[in-house]
Enzyme design. Sequence first.
Site, short mmCIF file in Angstrom:
data_model
loop_
_atom_site.label_atom_id
_atom_site.label_comp_id
_atom_site.label_asym_id
_atom_site.label_seq_id
_atom_site.Cartn_x
_atom_site.Cartn_y
_atom_site.Cartn_z
N ARG A 236 3.82 1.39 7.30
CA ARG A 236 4.23 0.22 7.58
C ARG A 236 4.27 -0.34 8.91
O ARG A 236 4.36 0.56 9.96
CB ARG A 236 5.63 0.02 7.12
CG ARG A 236 6.09 -0.05 5.48
CD ARG A 236 5.36 -1.45 4.90
NE ARG A 236 5.75 -1.53 3.64
CZ ARG A 236 4.76 -1.27 2.44
NH1 ARG A 236 3.56 -0.80 2.93
NH2 ARG A 236 5.08 -1.53 1.42
N GLU A 265 2.34 -9.99 8.93
CA GLU A 265 0.87 -10.09 7.71
C GLU A 265 1.28 -11.29 7.38
O GLU A 265 2.13 -11.89 6.72
CB GLU A 265 0.94 -8.96 7.05
CG GLU A 265 0.89 -7.46 7.54
CD GLU A 265 1.00 -6.35 6.62
OE1 GLU A 265 0.73 -6.68 5.44
OE2 GLU A 265 0.92 -5.14 7.02
N HIS A 284 -4.48 -4.72 4.92
CA HIS A 284 -3.46 -4.32 4.19
C HIS A 284 -4.18 -3.81 2.78
O HIS A 284 -3.86 -4.30 1.81
CB HIS A 284 -2.42 -5.03 3.72
CG HIS A 284 -1.34 -4.26 3.51
ND1 HIS A 284 0.14 -4.49 3.93
CD2 HIS A 284 -1.13 -3.11 2.82
CE1 HIS A 284 1.05 -3.54 3.33
NE2 HIS A 284 0.24 -2.54 2.79
#
Length: 323
Positions: A236, A265, A284
């Site tokens: 993370r 993000e 991601h």
Amino acid sequence: MKPSIVLYKKLPADLHARLEQHFTVHAFDGLAPDNDALKQALQQAEGLIGSGGKVDDAFLRQAPRLRAASTISVGYDNFDVAALNQRGVLLLHTPTELTDTVADTAMALMLTCARRIVEVAERVKAGEWQGSIGSDWFGSDVHHKTLGILGMGRIGMALAQRAHFGFNMPILYNARRHHPQAEERFNARYCDVDALLAEADFVCITLPLTEQTHHLIGRQQLANMKSSAILINIGRGPVVDEAALIEALQSGTLKAAGLDVFEQEPLPSSSPLLTLPNVVALPHIGSATHETRYSMAACAVDNLIAALTGKPDRNCVNPQVLK
């Protein structure tokens, strides 16, 4: 009468149809707070399935009949678990479906950063390859280098397997507890965080985001790493203090970073991470293969069906609400 559910992420047609066999499905694109139709559907919803969006106390107040939430992900830091527990809402996730794919992504980032794949490929495209390359094109080896893994869960174990058997890498690890299986299979050595950072040539973060892991890697920890070390984050984003990481990369305190996750993000276009040649930034994509994303969605569908029509016996984040 079928239970009503809210689906907030598009699913493959066969999985959507499977939900409709069991439930009355109200489908939406995300959890937009100003969507009146969503608010109305939530009033009757007994189930929730999708990914992304924040499910907190304010959201749950709009869903008084909710019994189960199924996230199409391993991570669940966007859910307020305490609020779910207070209302007796079961939370389910997909922890077993993406292990190998994310471990593959970690290895790809290690190789890409060490061998400067993106940087030199762009130089070739720019017409800079005019003859035999010099040392300014060279990268670093991965094989036989020391890998430090922060977190030794499923993904950490899968990464250790690839690194140890595929690249002959000594394995260091830090986790909440000792992991005898990792020590036996991979000759992995348990270290405290400071020792791991000081010794490892590659440091890979596989940790979830919790109060304890937020900014676990900050300015001091980055300074403890070798200047030749490479940081990989597939866990993370907020586990790393991004501002401190940028400073370390700009100053040469740290050689390079391969990042699939970020504090914000999508990554803002103004982020210095996008202009640093020693950074490989991915959107991601750790689990982003067609096969794995389908498997995750199928698992989440099965989780919700089990929760609302049978007895859920796996993938429960908070099984205590069943008691």
